[in-house]
Design an enzyme around this catalytic site. Sequence first.
Site, PDB file in Angstrom:
ATOM      1  N   ASP A 188       0.858  -1.192   0.000  1.00 63.98           N
ATOM      2  CA  ASP A 188       0.000   0.000   0.000  1.00 63.98           C
ATOM      3  C   ASP A 188       0.890   1.237   0.000  1.00 63.98           C
ATOM      4  OD1 ASP A 188      -2.567   1.380   0.181  1.00 63.98           O
ATOM      5  OD2 ASP A 188      -1.886   2.013   2.148  1.00 63.98           O
ATOM      6  N   SER A 189       0.295   2.369  -0.381  1.00 68.14           N
ATOM      7  CA  SER A 189       1.033   3.631  -0.354  1.00 68.14           C
ATOM      8  C   SER A 189       1.435   4.014   1.071  1.00 68.14           C
ATOM      9  CB  SER A 189       0.162   4.731  -0.952  1.00 68.14           C
ATOM     10  OG  SER A 189      -1.079   4.779  -0.272  1.00 68.14           O
ATOM     11  N   TYR A 218      -0.604   8.561  -2.595  1.00 64.88           N
ATOM     12  CA  TYR A 218      -0.549   8.312  -4.027  1.00 64.88           C
ATOM     13  C   TYR A 218      -1.762   8.933  -4.742  1.00 64.88           C
ATOM     14  CZ  TYR A 218       3.092   4.595  -3.880  1.00 64.88           C
ATOM     15  OH  TYR A 218       4.254   3.872  -3.753  1.00 64.88           O
ATOM     16  N   GLY A 219      -2.845   9.113  -3.983  1.00 65.69           N
ATOM     17  CA  GLY A 219      -4.148   9.443  -4.571  1.00 65.69           C
ATOM     18  C   GLY A 219      -4.191  10.676  -5.451  1.00 65.69           C
ATOM     19  N   CYS A 244      -3.740  -1.109  -2.246  1.00 69.66           N
ATOM     20  CA  CYS A 244      -4.023   0.304  -2.531  1.00 69.66           C
ATOM     21  C   CYS A 244      -4.900   0.418  -3.785  1.00 69.66           C
ATOM     22  CB  CYS A 244      -2.689   1.008  -2.768  1.00 69.66           C
ATOM     23  SG  CYS A 244      -2.818   2.743  -3.172  1.00 69.66           S
ATOM     24  N   ASN A 245      -6.038   1.079  -3.640  1.00 65.04           N
ATOM     25  CA  ASN A 245      -6.933   1.255  -4.791  1.00 65.04           C
ATOM     26  C   ASN A 245      -6.276   2.084  -5.885  1.00 65.04           C
ATOM     27  OD1 ASN A 245      -9.990   0.368  -4.373  1.00 65.04           O
ATOM     28  ND2 ASN A 245      -9.090   0.837  -2.388  1.00 65.04           N
ATOM     29  N   THR A 246      -5.578   3.139  -5.476  1.00 67.07           N
ATOM     30  CA  THR A 246      -4.976   4.028  -6.467  1.00 67.07           C
ATOM     31  C   THR A 246      -3.918   3.285  -7.279  1.00 67.07           C
ATOM     32  OG1 THR A 246      -5.332   5.817  -4.874  1.00 67.07           O
ATOM     33  CG2 THR A 246      -3.933   6.310  -6.760  1.00 67.07           C
ATOM     34  N   GLU A 289      -5.877  10.187   8.353  1.00 65.00           N
ATOM     35  CA  GLU A 289      -4.481  10.123   8.810  1.00 65.00           C
ATOM     36  C   GLU A 289      -4.246  11.048   9.996  1.00 65.00           C
ATOM     37  OE1 GLU A 289      -1.388   9.655   6.009  1.00 65.00           O
ATOM     38  OE2 GLU A 289      -2.399   7.835   5.350  1.00 65.00           O
ATOM     39  N   CYS A 303     -11.392   2.963  -1.201  1.00 66.26           N
ATOM     40  CA  CYS A 303     -10.133   3.519  -0.724  1.00 66.26           C
ATOM     41  C   CYS A 303      -9.848   2.867   0.619  1.00 66.26           C
ATOM     42  CB  CYS A 303     -10.237   5.036  -0.573  1.00 66.26           C
ATOM     43  SG  CYS A 303      -8.788   5.780   0.198  1.00 66.26           S
ATOM     44  N   THR A 304      -8.579   2.531   0.828  1.00 65.69           N
ATOM     45  CA  THR A 304      -8.195   1.817   2.055  1.00 65.69           C
ATOM     46  C   THR A 304      -8.604   2.545   3.335  1.00 65.69           C
ATOM     47  OG1 THR A 304      -6.063   2.933   1.813  1.00 65.69           O
ATOM     48  CG2 THR A 304      -6.194   0.639   1.073  1.00 65.69           C
ATOM     49  N   HIS A 305      -8.650   3.880   3.281  1.00 70.41           N
ATOM     50  CA  HIS A 305      -8.892   4.663   4.495  1.00 70.41           C
ATOM     51  C   HIS A 305     -10.374   4.828   4.855  1.00 70.41           C
ATOM     52  CE1 HIS A 305      -4.760   5.655   3.772  1.00 70.41           C
ATOM     53  NE2 HIS A 305      -4.703   6.536   4.765  1.00 70.41           N
TER      54      HIS A 305
HETATM   55  N1  DGL Z   1      -4.196   3.707  -0.273  1.00 68.51           N
HETATM   56  C1  DGL Z   1      -4.823   4.722  -1.088  1.00 68.51           C
HETATM   57  C2  DGL Z   1      -6.035   4.119  -1.822  1.00 68.51           C
HETATM   58  O1  DGL Z   1      -6.594   3.105  -1.420  1.00 68.51           O
HETATM   59  C3  DGL Z   1      -5.241   5.916  -0.273  1.00 68.51           C
HETATM   60  C4  DGL Z   1      -4.091   6.711   0.284  1.00 68.51           C
HETATM   61  C5  DGL Z   1      -3.296   7.436  -0.774  1.00 68.51           C
HETATM   62  O2  DGL Z   1      -3.831   8.312  -1.472  1.00 68.51           O
HETATM   63  O3  DGL Z   1      -2.112   7.120  -0.893  1.00 68.51           O
HETATM   64  O4  DGL Z   1      -6.445   4.660  -2.822  1.00 68.51           O
END
Ligand code: DGL
Length: 273
Positions: free
Chosen positions: A10-11, A42-43, A73-75, A158, A192-194
């Site tokens: 993940d990012s 990363y988003g 990570c979705n992104t 975060e 998104c993971t968050h």
């Molecule tokens: N992990 C990213 C996602 O699931 C979210 C955090 C980021 O933007 O890095 O898209």
Amino acid sequence: MSSAPIGIFDSGFGGLTVMKDIVSELPQYDYLYLGDNARSPYGTRSFETIYHYTLECVKYLFDQNCHLIILACNTASAKALRTIQQKDLPNIDPNRRVLGVIRPTAEVIGNYSKTGHVGVLGTSGTVTSNSYKIEINNQFPELTVLQEACPMWVPLVENQEFDSDGTDYFVQQHIDNILSKDPKIDTLLLACTHYPLLINKIKKFVDEDITILSQGEIVAKSLADYLNRHPEIEGKCTQNGTRRFLTTDSTDDFDAHANVFWGDTINSEFIHL
Ligand code: DGL
């Protein structure tokens, strides 16, 4: 025999929410988590940057003897996975696998919707890639897919603002936006993971008859199914129940945030990429 863990990338911290469900579904395997905290989020970044960062992390996990890597990570799944699978893997090692979180979710989302209208909430990168829309309509061509980027939600999580009044404003803003684009939406995907950490806030602004889908369990069940169907990969993943956590930034910071995402204490290790 040396350890061959399943790699989870993940990012930053967020992928721990996905890993938690994977580990609870498949506790027997060894896992190696890599959070690229030094370069997150990363988003908001470009395709080229996300691809370059993700590939570097994937190669690192391969060097640690991971035969199978999940991009939690979705992104990264939206912007880097396809190129890595199609262009890089055949050169690096055609016997290794990198999987993402979008496909497994797209495969089931249609089963949750009665109206045939679903909403996807994600980072700007995930939304502008259109990956969800494309993958969902590959699986369920009849579904109407609306998307909404929620760029403030990751920083709010975060900064541990899950319960604060200020967060209500940003959560309501994006929920209202997506539901006003299509009032028939009856399923909202937290892509998104968050975002699962904002679930209580999200529920406040969504009618009870709308299903809110988090991905962790879906991805975990899909991975279990994948391992059953691919004994040639499954047989390479060692099963000693170990978990290691790597970060490209401060281990103190990683360990301090981990509890919220992972639900337990973590002693992470620093790596330099
Ligand atoms: N992990 C990213 C996602 O699931 C979210 C955090 C980021 O933007 O890095 O898209």
